[in-house]
Design an enzyme around this catalytic site. Structure first.
Site, PDB file in Angstrom:
ATOM      1  N   ASN A  45       2.306  -5.619   3.903  1.00  0.00           N
ATOM      2  CA  ASN A  45       1.445  -6.321   2.572  1.00  0.00           C
ATOM      3  C   ASN A  45       0.978  -7.972   3.136  1.00  0.00           C
ATOM      4  OD1 ASN A  45       4.341  -6.837   2.326  1.00  0.00           O
ATOM      5  ND2 ASN A  45       4.104  -7.653   0.343  1.00  0.00           N
ATOM      6  N   GLU A  47      -0.421 -10.968   1.362  1.00  0.00           N
ATOM      7  CA  GLU A  47      -0.732 -11.516   0.004  1.00  0.00           C
ATOM      8  C   GLU A  47      -1.928 -12.736   0.304  1.00  0.00           C
ATOM      9  OE1 GLU A  47       3.065 -12.507  -1.759  1.00  0.00           O
ATOM     10  OE2 GLU A  47       3.327 -10.265  -2.341  1.00  0.00           O
ATOM     11  N   CYS A  56      -1.812  -4.131   0.221  1.00  0.00           N
ATOM     12  CA  CYS A  56      -0.705  -3.337   0.200  1.00  0.00           C
ATOM     13  C   CYS A  56      -0.439  -2.739   1.771  1.00  0.00           C
ATOM     14  CB  CYS A  56      -0.628  -2.272  -0.785  1.00  0.00           C
ATOM     15  SG  CYS A  56      -0.431  -2.687  -2.463  1.00  0.00           S
ATOM     16  N   GLU A  58       0.531   0.015   2.644  1.00  0.00           N
ATOM     17  CA  GLU A  58       0.194   1.334   2.892  1.00  0.00           C
ATOM     18  C   GLU A  58      -1.231   1.335   3.310  1.00  0.00           C
ATOM     19  OE1 GLU A  58       1.915   0.230   0.312  1.00  0.00           O
ATOM     20  OE2 GLU A  58       2.987   1.805  -0.607  1.00  0.00           O
ATOM     21  N   CYS A  87       2.318   1.836  -5.035  1.00  0.00           N
ATOM     22  CA  CYS A  87       1.367   1.545  -6.227  1.00  0.00           C
ATOM     23  C   CYS A  87       0.282   2.981  -6.433  1.00  0.00           C
ATOM     24  CB  CYS A  87       0.909   0.407  -6.104  1.00  0.00           C
ATOM     25  SG  CYS A  87      -0.584   0.226  -5.253  1.00  0.00           S
TER      26      CYS A  87
HETATM   27  N1  THU Z   1       2.731  -3.886  -2.523  1.00  0.00           N
HETATM   28  C1  THU Z   1       2.795  -2.950  -1.258  1.00  0.00           C
HETATM   29  O1  THU Z   1       2.425  -3.569  -0.319  1.00  0.00           O
HETATM   30  N2  THU Z   1       2.801  -1.585  -1.527  1.00  0.00           N
HETATM   31  C2  THU Z   1       2.856  -1.050  -2.721  1.00  0.00           C
HETATM   32  O2  THU Z   1       2.639   0.142  -3.009  1.00  0.00           O
HETATM   33  C3  THU Z   1       3.553  -1.566  -3.871  1.00  0.00           C
HETATM   34  C4  THU Z   1       3.440  -3.191  -3.670  1.00  0.00           C
HETATM   35  C5  THU Z   1       2.930  -5.327  -2.089  1.00  0.00           C
HETATM   36  C6  THU Z   1       2.071  -6.006  -2.837  1.00  0.00           C
HETATM   37  C7  THU Z   1       2.421  -7.224  -3.351  1.00  0.00           C
HETATM   38  O3  THU Z   1       2.252  -7.863  -1.772  1.00  0.00           O
HETATM   39  C8  THU Z   1       3.913  -6.909  -3.432  1.00  0.00           C
HETATM   40  O4  THU Z   1       4.232  -5.832  -2.948  1.00  0.00           O
HETATM   41  C9  THU Z   1       4.561  -7.068  -4.710  1.00  0.00           C
HETATM   42  O5  THU Z   1       3.568  -6.321  -5.526  1.00  0.00           O
END
Ligand code: THU
Length: 133
Positions: A45, A47, A56, A58, A87
């Site tokens: 991920n 940010e 994300c 994935e 998610c």
């Molecule tokens: N996140 C992912 O990388 N994958 C997911 O399927 C769920 C959420 C990340 C996004 C964000 O950087 C952190 O997790 C918290 O939501």
């Protein structure tokens, strides 16, 4: 898929996870996607100070694969601190490329907590077939 192959894919995701850029959530996520041709693409991920621009792990892995010419996936491992699930947006993106993709969910220690499929995670998915593709 052999247990040791699953563990290897989880370990790759967990190693990638160390490269996550998650200063806001402090929830680093790592993914490792294996294609039907046997290539592996990792993702983390990433940010952003403008929070919605976050991507994300994935989807990073899927987009890396597609951008390198791979669209047929066999399995994706996802590692978080606590075995969190992908998610909704990531489920939809995975569904685009196949409902049968296996999804392995593991925690920070690399323990496999859940093995499922995109089909199970996103029932009644909207897919390219609905657009006649
Ligand atoms: N996140 C992912 O990388 N994958 C997911 O399927 C769920 C959420 C990340 C996004 C964000 O950087 C952190 O997790 C918290 O939501």
């Amino acid at each position: 898929m052999l247990l040791k192959e699953k563990q290897a894919l989880i370990d790759l995701a967990n190693t990638a996870r160390q490269r996550a850029y998650a200063p806001y959530s402090n929830y680093p996520v790592g993914a490792a996607l294996r294609t039907k041709t046997g290539r592996i693409f990792t993702g983390v991920n990433v940010e952003n100070a403008a929070y919605p621009q976050t991507m994300c792990a994935e989807r990073v892995a899927v987009f890396k694969a597609v951008s390198e010419g791979e669209k047929e996936f066999e399995v994706i491992s996802v590692v978080t601190n606590n075995g969190g699930f992908p998610c909704g947006g990531c489920r939809q993106v995975l569904a685009e490329f196949g409902l049968d993709t296996i999804v392995l969910l593991a925690d920070r220690n690399g323990n496999l907590l859940k093995e499922t499929t995109v089909k199970e995670l996103l029932p009644e998915a909207f897919t390219p077939e609905h657009l006649g593709k």
